[in-house]
Design a protein around this motif. Structure first.
Motif, PDB file in Angstrom:
ATOM      1  N   TYR A 174       0.841  -1.204   0.000  1.00  0.00           N
ATOM      2  CA  TYR A 174       0.000   0.000   0.000  1.00  0.00           C
ATOM      3  C   TYR A 174       0.869   1.244   0.000  1.00  0.00           C
ATOM      4  CZ  TYR A 174       0.972   0.471   5.057  1.00  0.00           C
ATOM      5  OH  TYR A 174       1.584   0.614   6.284  1.00  0.00           O
ATOM      6  N   GLY A 175       0.447   2.216  -0.747  1.00  0.00           N
ATOM      7  CA  GLY A 175       1.155   3.483  -0.798  1.00  0.00           C
ATOM      8  C   GLY A 175       0.564   4.473   0.187  1.00  0.00           C
ATOM      9  N   THR A 176       1.383   5.419   0.612  1.00  0.00           N
ATOM     10  CA  THR A 176       0.928   6.508   1.485  1.00  0.00           C
ATOM     11  C   THR A 176       1.650   7.785   1.079  1.00  0.00           C
ATOM     12  OG1 THR A 176       2.653   6.318   3.187  1.00  0.00           O
ATOM     13  CG2 THR A 176       0.705   4.900   3.435  1.00  0.00           C
ATOM     14  N   PRO A 177       1.180   8.951   1.562  1.00  0.00           N
ATOM     15  CA  PRO A 177       1.880  10.206   1.267  1.00  0.00           C
ATOM     16  C   PRO A 177       3.230  10.336   1.962  1.00  0.00           C
ATOM     17  CG  PRO A 177      -0.425  10.608   1.759  1.00  0.00           C
ATOM     18  CD  PRO A 177      -0.143   9.188   2.145  1.00  0.00           C
ATOM     19  N   GLY A 178       3.594   9.375   2.824  1.00  0.00           N
ATOM     20  CA  GLY A 178       4.898   9.453   3.468  1.00  0.00           C
ATOM     21  C   GLY A 178       5.033   8.526   4.653  1.00  0.00           C
ATOM     22  N   ALA A 182       0.016   9.115   9.855  1.00  0.00           N
ATOM     23  CA  ALA A 182      -1.115   8.351  10.382  1.00  0.00           C
ATOM     24  C   ALA A 182      -1.561   7.289   9.382  1.00  0.00           C
ATOM     25  CB  ALA A 182      -2.271   9.296  10.710  1.00  0.00           C
ATOM     26  N   MET A 183      -1.463   7.601   8.093  1.00  0.00           N
ATOM     27  CA  MET A 183      -1.871   6.652   7.055  1.00  0.00           C
ATOM     28  C   MET A 183      -0.940   5.445   7.003  1.00  0.00           C
ATOM     29  SD  MET A 183      -2.659   9.844   4.581  1.00  0.00           S
ATOM     30  CE  MET A 183      -1.457  10.749   5.571  1.00  0.00           C
ATOM     31  N   HIS A 184       0.328   5.688   7.260  1.00  0.00           N
ATOM     32  CA  HIS A 184       1.300   4.603   7.353  1.00  0.00           C
ATOM     33  C   HIS A 184       0.911   3.652   8.482  1.00  0.00           C
ATOM     34  CE1 HIS A 184       5.725   3.487   8.574  1.00  0.00           C
ATOM     35  NE2 HIS A 184       4.995   2.424   8.299  1.00  0.00           N
ATOM     36  N   PHE A 185       0.638   4.222   9.659  1.00  0.00           N
ATOM     37  CA  PHE A 185       0.339   3.379  10.821  1.00  0.00           C
ATOM     38  C   PHE A 185      -1.035   2.733  10.741  1.00  0.00           C
ATOM     39  CE2 PHE A 185       3.673   6.176  12.517  1.00  0.00           C
ATOM     40  CZ  PHE A 185       4.614   5.173  12.758  1.00  0.00           C
ATOM     41  N   MET A 186      -1.950   3.370  10.025  1.00  0.00           N
ATOM     42  CA  MET A 186      -3.231   2.716   9.807  1.00  0.00           C
ATOM     43  C   MET A 186      -3.039   1.427   9.017  1.00  0.00           C
ATOM     44  SD  MET A 186      -6.732   4.164   8.043  1.00  0.00           S
ATOM     45  CE  MET A 186      -6.277   3.688   6.356  1.00  0.00           C
ATOM     46  N   GLY A 195      -3.713 -10.159   9.749  1.00  0.00           N
ATOM     47  CA  GLY A 195      -2.810 -11.293   9.618  1.00  0.00           C
ATOM     48  C   GLY A 195      -2.226 -11.436   8.227  1.00  0.00           C
ATOM     49  N   ILE A 196      -1.966 -10.294   7.572  1.00  0.00           N
ATOM     50  CA  ILE A 196      -1.388 -10.339   6.227  1.00  0.00           C
ATOM     51  C   ILE A 196      -0.060  -9.587   6.193  1.00  0.00           C
ATOM     52  CG2 ILE A 196      -3.641 -10.511   5.108  1.00  0.00           C
ATOM     53  CD1 ILE A 196      -3.430  -7.527   4.421  1.00  0.00           C
ATOM     54  N   ASP A 197       0.766  -9.914   5.219  1.00  0.00           N
ATOM     55  CA  ASP A 197       2.026  -9.215   5.010  1.00  0.00           C
ATOM     56  C   ASP A 197       1.718  -8.005   4.134  1.00  0.00           C
ATOM     57  OD1 ASP A 197       4.640  -8.447   4.769  1.00  0.00           O
ATOM     58  OD2 ASP A 197       5.147  -9.953   3.244  1.00  0.00           O
ATOM     59  N   PHE A 198       1.511  -6.863   4.774  1.00  0.00           N
ATOM     60  CA  PHE A 198       1.079  -5.660   4.077  1.00  0.00           C
ATOM     61  C   PHE A 198       2.255  -4.695   4.007  1.00  0.00           C
ATOM     62  CE2 PHE A 198      -2.683  -2.431   3.930  1.00  0.00           C
ATOM     63  CZ  PHE A 198      -2.790  -2.609   2.565  1.00  0.00           C
ATOM     64  N   GLN A 199       2.910  -4.642   2.853  1.00  0.00           N
ATOM     65  CA  GLN A 199       4.141  -3.879   2.694  1.00  0.00           C
ATOM     66  C   GLN A 199       3.866  -2.395   2.424  1.00  0.00           C
ATOM     67  OE1 GLN A 199       7.333  -5.070   3.102  1.00  0.00           O
ATOM     68  NE2 GLN A 199       6.261  -6.903   3.835  1.00  0.00           N
ATOM     69  N   HIS A 200       4.546  -1.544   3.202  1.00  0.00           N
ATOM     70  CA  HIS A 200       4.363  -0.107   3.062  1.00  0.00           C
ATOM     71  C   HIS A 200       5.264   0.458   1.968  1.00  0.00           C
ATOM     72  CE1 HIS A 200       5.146   4.169   4.678  1.00  0.00           C
ATOM     73  NE2 HIS A 200       4.006   4.180   4.028  1.00  0.00           N
ATOM     74  N   VAL A 201       4.694   1.317   1.105  1.00  0.00           N
ATOM     75  CA  VAL A 201       5.443   1.990   0.040  1.00  0.00           C
ATOM     76  C   VAL A 201       5.233   3.505   0.212  1.00  0.00           C
ATOM     77  CG1 VAL A 201       5.831   2.240  -2.438  1.00  0.00           C
ATOM     78  CG2 VAL A 201       5.025   0.044  -1.510  1.00  0.00           C
ATOM     79  N   PRO A 202       6.194   4.202   0.844  1.00  0.00           N
ATOM     80  CA  PRO A 202       6.020   5.650   1.061  1.00  0.00           C
ATOM     81  C   PRO A 202       6.291   6.453  -0.205  1.00  0.00           C
ATOM     82  CG  PRO A 202       8.132   4.932   1.922  1.00  0.00           C
ATOM     83  CD  PRO A 202       7.429   3.688   1.455  1.00  0.00           C
ATOM     84  N   TYR A 203       5.504   7.503  -0.412  1.00  0.00           N
ATOM     85  CA  TYR A 203       5.676   8.417  -1.541  1.00  0.00           C
ATOM     86  C   TYR A 203       5.914   9.822  -1.011  1.00  0.00           C
ATOM     87  CZ  TYR A 203       3.957   4.917  -4.894  1.00  0.00           C
ATOM     88  OH  TYR A 203       3.810   3.795  -5.680  1.00  0.00           O
ATOM     89  N   ARG A 204       6.343  10.697  -1.896  1.00  0.00           N
ATOM     90  CA  ARG A 204       6.491  12.116  -1.530  1.00  0.00           C
ATOM     91  C   ARG A 204       5.180  12.829  -1.839  1.00  0.00           C
ATOM     92  NH1 ARG A 204      12.307  14.337  -1.872  1.00  0.00           N
ATOM     93  NH2 ARG A 204      11.191  16.293  -2.144  1.00  0.00           N
ATOM     94  N   GLY A 205       4.155  12.501  -1.080  1.00  0.00           N
ATOM     95  CA  GLY A 205       2.842  13.101  -1.283  1.00  0.00           C
ATOM     96  C   GLY A 205       1.850  12.107  -1.839  1.00  0.00           C
TER      97      GLY A 205
END
Length: 343
Positions: A174-178, A182-186, A195-205
């Motif tokens: 999942y992507g987030t603005p950074g 809060a969106m990252h931690f959600m 119970g899933i491997d949900f990989q964070h992909v941060p973006y610049r906005g």
């Protein structure tokens, strides 16, 4: 100038003494007019031609930028020479640092999500500012968060997405603005609970993250609910859940996370203006009054609601209380995730 508009002009037929008297009267009335302008209310006198730079730590076109520009336009109507400047990077930290590095005279302020003040201190060991460095001026609007998916996954419901993620290890991201938002931690909280491997992909906005979700590069996006509504209604993506406490009339069929078994994902956020805490209190109060008046204007209320945000005017005192509560709330949540970032 209105005081001197009807004054006669000295001419050759007037005696030297008459011309001197008339000119002196003109100068006197001009002085009186100037003094009357100087006697305007403190807020208006402060605003007359006052340069005001509003720093935004996210790219143009994103949620923070769009709201900041709406407020900036209203402040220009009120007499401020408002300029919006995007200082992107480090999930909005660079804009805050730039504001704190500027002269603490009220000419440079920052608009940012409250989480930049309440979450970042728990996340970044080398954060260059703390809540004590910031003077909350006013809150503008509040909003919820949501999880949206595009063509990168066939899931149409939150349960289907969880099932898809479990059946396709390594594909759920999942992507987030950074990072550290809060969106990252959600997303972290959702992945652990599901119970899933949900990989964070941060973006610049959020705009860049949205582009990749719509194009199928990444399957999901965790962002502000208003950012997703238009694309959801057009069928370009699907909102699988949002962080409110009840369903919204304008989003028929979209359930809250709480309704789908994720009560810990009941969250909201505020966009707010901050100055340096070193700014003289009188100037802080002037800015607070100007921003609150701008945000309460019918035009701005309508513009914010059109953007799918909730108009939520907060005084500096109300905002400070809200931020303190969020700061104390996020601490244990972030600690439980085990996440830290190193600048």
């Amino acid at each position: 100038m209105a005081f001197t508009a009807n004054m006669p002009t000295p001419n050759a037929d007037c005696s030297f003494l008459e011309r001197i008297i008339m000119l002196n009267r003109r100068h006197c009335l001009t002085y009186i007019g100037t003094s009357a302008v100087a006697g305007l209310s403190p807020s208006l006198a402060f605003a007359q031609g006052k340069p005001l730079k509003i720093l935004v730590g996210y790219p143009a076109g994103g949620a923070v930028d769009v709201v900041a520009r709406q407020v900036g336009e209203e402040l220009r109507v009120a007499g401020y020479n408002t300029v919006i400047e995007n200082r992107t990077g480090a999930a909005g930290q660079l804009a805050t640092e730039a504001m704190l590095a500027a002269s603490a005279d009220g000419s440079t302020i920052v608009m940012m999500p409250g989480g930049n003040a309440t979450i970042f201190p728990h996340v970044y060991p080398k954060l260059r500012y703390s809540m004590s460095d910031l003077a909350p001026l006013a809150g503008v609007c509040s909003f919820q968060f949501a999880l949206g998916v595009g063509p990168g996954t066939p899931a149409k419901t939150l349960k289907e997405f969880v099932d898809w993620a479990k059946a396709n290890p390594g594909k759920a991201s999942y992507g987030t603005p950074g990072a550290g938002t809060a969106m990252h931690f959600m997303g972290v909280m959702f992945g652990r609970k599901a119970g899933i491997d949900f990989q964070h992909v941060p973006y610049r906005g959020g705009a860049a993250a949205m582009t990749d979700v719509l194009g199928g590069t990444i399957p999901a996006l965790s962002t502000t609910l208003p950012n997703l509504v238009t694309h959801h209604k057009s069928g370009k993506l699907r909102i699988l859940g949002f962080s409110g406490d009840k369903a919204l009339p304008g989003l028929s069929g979209v359930l809250t996370f709480k309704e789908q078994g994720y009560p810990e994902l009941q969250l909201n956020e505020v966009f707010a203006f901050f100055a340096s805490s070193k700014t003289p209190k009188a100037i802080q109060l002037e800015l607070e009054a100007a921003i609150v008046a701008a945000v309460r204007s019918p035009r701005l209320v309508a513009a914010i609601e059109k953007l799918e945000f909730d108009s939520d005017v907060r005084s500096s005192a109300d905002l400070a209380r809200h931020l303190k509560e969020d700061f104390e709330r996020w601490g244990p949540v972030i600690k439980a995730t085990g996440y830290t970032a190193d600048n």
